[in-house]
Design a protein around this motif. Structure first.
Motif, PDB file in Angstrom:
ATOM      1  N   VAL A   7      50.855  37.539  47.968  1.00  0.00           N
ATOM      2  CA  VAL A   7      50.785  36.722  46.758  1.00  0.00           C
ATOM      3  C   VAL A   7      51.453  37.520  45.651  1.00  0.00           C
ATOM      4  O   VAL A   7      51.053  38.650  45.358  1.00  0.00           O
ATOM      5  CB  VAL A   7      49.327  36.416  46.369  1.00  0.00           C
ATOM      6  N   GLN A   8      52.497  36.957  45.041  1.00  0.00           N
ATOM      7  CA  GLN A   8      53.236  37.663  44.007  1.00  0.00           C
ATOM      8  C   GLN A   8      53.125  36.931  42.674  1.00  0.00           C
ATOM      9  O   GLN A   8      53.307  35.716  42.601  1.00  0.00           O
ATOM     10  CB  GLN A   8      54.718  37.779  44.387  1.00  0.00           C
ATOM     11  N   GLU A  58      44.680  33.809  50.651  1.00  0.00           N
ATOM     12  CA  GLU A  58      45.868  33.531  49.833  1.00  0.00           C
ATOM     13  C   GLU A  58      45.547  33.421  48.342  1.00  0.00           C
ATOM     14  O   GLU A  58      46.358  32.930  47.561  1.00  0.00           O
ATOM     15  CB  GLU A  58      46.531  32.238  50.306  1.00  0.00           C
ATOM     16  N   GLU A  59      44.396  33.901  47.933  1.00  0.00           N
ATOM     17  CA  GLU A  59      44.000  33.763  46.534  1.00  0.00           C
ATOM     18  C   GLU A  59      44.658  34.781  45.614  1.00  0.00           C
ATOM     19  O   GLU A  59      44.768  34.546  44.417  1.00  0.00           O
ATOM     20  CB  GLU A  59      42.478  33.918  46.409  1.00  0.00           C
ATOM     21  N   GLY A  60      45.096  35.925  46.133  1.00  0.00           N
ATOM     22  CA  GLY A  60      45.482  37.014  45.248  1.00  0.00           C
ATOM     23  C   GLY A  60      44.227  37.712  44.786  1.00  0.00           C
ATOM     24  O   GLY A  60      43.132  37.130  44.803  1.00  0.00           O
ATOM     25  N   PHE A  61      44.316  38.966  44.379  1.00  0.00           N
ATOM     26  CA  PHE A  61      43.073  39.675  44.092  1.00  0.00           C
ATOM     27  C   PHE A  61      42.460  39.266  42.761  1.00  0.00           C
ATOM     28  O   PHE A  61      41.263  39.081  42.650  1.00  0.00           O
ATOM     29  CB  PHE A  61      43.283  41.199  44.109  1.00  0.00           C
ATOM     30  N   GLU A  97      35.721  44.229  43.367  1.00  0.00           N
ATOM     31  CA  GLU A  97      35.535  43.907  44.779  1.00  0.00           C
ATOM     32  C   GLU A  97      35.315  42.417  44.956  1.00  0.00           C
ATOM     33  O   GLU A  97      34.681  41.758  44.124  1.00  0.00           O
ATOM     34  CB  GLU A  97      34.371  44.702  45.378  1.00  0.00           C
ATOM     35  N   LYS A  98      35.885  41.905  46.041  1.00  0.00           N
ATOM     36  CA  LYS A  98      35.712  40.508  46.418  1.00  0.00           C
ATOM     37  C   LYS A  98      35.085  40.471  47.800  1.00  0.00           C
ATOM     38  O   LYS A  98      35.522  41.194  48.705  1.00  0.00           O
ATOM     39  CB  LYS A  98      37.059  39.779  46.459  1.00  0.00           C
TER      40      LYS A  98
END
Length: 420
Positions: free
Chosen positions: A271-272, A196-199, A362-363
């Protein structure tokens, strides 16, 4: 009548993009959004003669859209009505220590949205399995998982007695030099995970969350920036509920060099980013999702669906013999499973990649859905007019990867307090 139709169509066309973005933000499902939009168009056309000042058309039609969205959820809430007495039944009593825990649990449940109450009731009280809930609600199993996860987190956030974290007010101290990193490929098939972090960020957009991030430039591997972020309050932007996340960045000397805030919300599936402000030359500048250029920097997906929280592979993004292949101008998805070792600790992760033509980010996400390592690469000739040379010439010692047959050069890394 034709003049009315012509004037209406002209004004609607001028503000159609903003109207669609508003409705799609309010709806968690694109199909529901399309249905609501049709009702908005019809209602606005019928009432168009009531609009005295056509210069106020945008605000007027957005108000109609907001009311139609409220009507949608009002009807839906009746469909999802729950026998909450079965969930919250308890004996009312006052003890020497104050209200009983059962009463606090009940009041916490009352604060949740209907769909959150529903999923918790079916899963915990009815003991239904996730696939059974999916059939009952006619939604994908992935949506059940993400909705259940979100509902539990919502309850946890609203419960007035959260666990106390020792030392949570202390300033995080990161190493001045980037710790050694080992990344070992484990296979093409990733595990399923919700993130849920967002990119572009590392903090979960939920009340009371905090996050510290350190940026390390290569090849020196020295820390150049430390960012401190925290969710400060709930917010409402153009009728969209979200949270405000304030961030401050400090240089290696501890001096604040940048300040900003982002307004972000979690839907069931994504996530917006809703709005942002930053300080530029002493001026606080704002931007919201209703502006076209905002989406270029913060939006993602069709109709700005957002960054998906259920990470999965993308058919347009593949890993072939160590090279990233993408058949679109941009894509986001998981491309493999890796063991990432930092400071002697090994994390089982998926490699979550964002491709935007001239850059690769990249994560590496572990099974808890948190970022272990964030890494940025530039296409070799990215902004060569500005920097005067290729990145392979500027950073000859840095790692290079192949993307669609071209070289991309490693620029910098980020780690968070999560791994410290």
């Amino acid at each position: 009548m034709n003049e009315k139709k012509s004037a209406f169509e002209t004004l609607l066309e001028a503000h159609k993009n903003a109207l669609e973005r508003f409705v799609y933000y309010k709806m968690n499902c694109k199909q529901d959004g399309e249905d609501v939009l049709q009702e908005v168009y019809l209602s606005a056309y019928k009432r168009f003669e009531q609009l005295e000042d056509q210069n106020k058309f945008k605000a007027w039609v957005l108000t109609i859209a907001a009311n139609k969205c409220k009507d949608f959820y009002r009807v839906r809430s009746k469909v999802l009505e729950l026998p909450l007495e079965e969930v919250t039944s308890y004996e009312m009593r006052q003890t020497r220590a104050g209200r009983s825990i059962e009463e606090v649990v009940s009041e916490t449940l009352e604060e949740l949205a209907d769909k959150d109450k529903e999923i918790l009731f079916l899963y915990y009280m009815r003991n239904e399995k996730q696939n059974e809930i999916a059939k009952r609600l006619n939604i994908p199993i992935g949506t059940v998982k993400s909705r259940l996860y979100k509902a539990k987190q919502q309850f946890k956030d609203k419960y007035p007695y959260p666990p106390k974290l020792k030392g949570e007010e202390k300033m995080i101290k990161f190493p001045k030099v980037m710790p050694e990193v080992s990344i070992v490929f484990k296979g093409d098939v990733p595990f399923e995970v919700i993130c849920e972090e967002g990119f572009g960020g590392f903090i979960i957009p939920r009340e009371h969350e905090k996050c510290s991030v350190a940026f390390y430039d290569y090849p020196e591997k020295t820390m150049t920036i430390q960012r401190e972020s925290k969710v400060t309050r709930k917010a409402m932007i153009s009728g969209i509920e979200c949270v405000e996340i304030e961030s401050k960045e400090y240089n290696s000397e501890g001096e604040m060099v940048y300040e900003c805030a982002e307004y972000i919300r979690l839907t069931e599936d994504a996530v917006q980013y809703v709005a942002e402000w930053h300080i530029e030359n002493g001026v606080k500048k704002f931007a919201t999702f209703l502006e076209e250029n905002f989406l270029e920097h913060f939006g993602w997906g069709e109709d700005n669906y957002g960054f998906p929280i259920q990470l999965k592979q993308d058919a347009h993004l593949k890993l072939v013999d160590g090279e990233i292949i993408c058949d679109q101008k941009e894509a986001i998805g998981v491309i493999g499973r890796y063991d990432v070792t930092i400071q002697g600790k090994t994390y089982d992760t998926v490699r979550y990649v964002l491709f935007e033509g001239d850059l690769i980010a990249e994560k590496y996400i572990d099974q808890k859905g948190r970022t272990v390592l964030w890494r940025r690469y530039n296409k070799d000739n990215w902004q060569i007019e500005r920097y005067g040379s290729k990145w392979s010439e500027r950073l000859p010692q840095n790692i290079q990867i192949k993307v669609n047959g071209e070289n991309y050069v490693h620029w910098y890394d980020c780690i968070t307090d999560y791994i410290l």
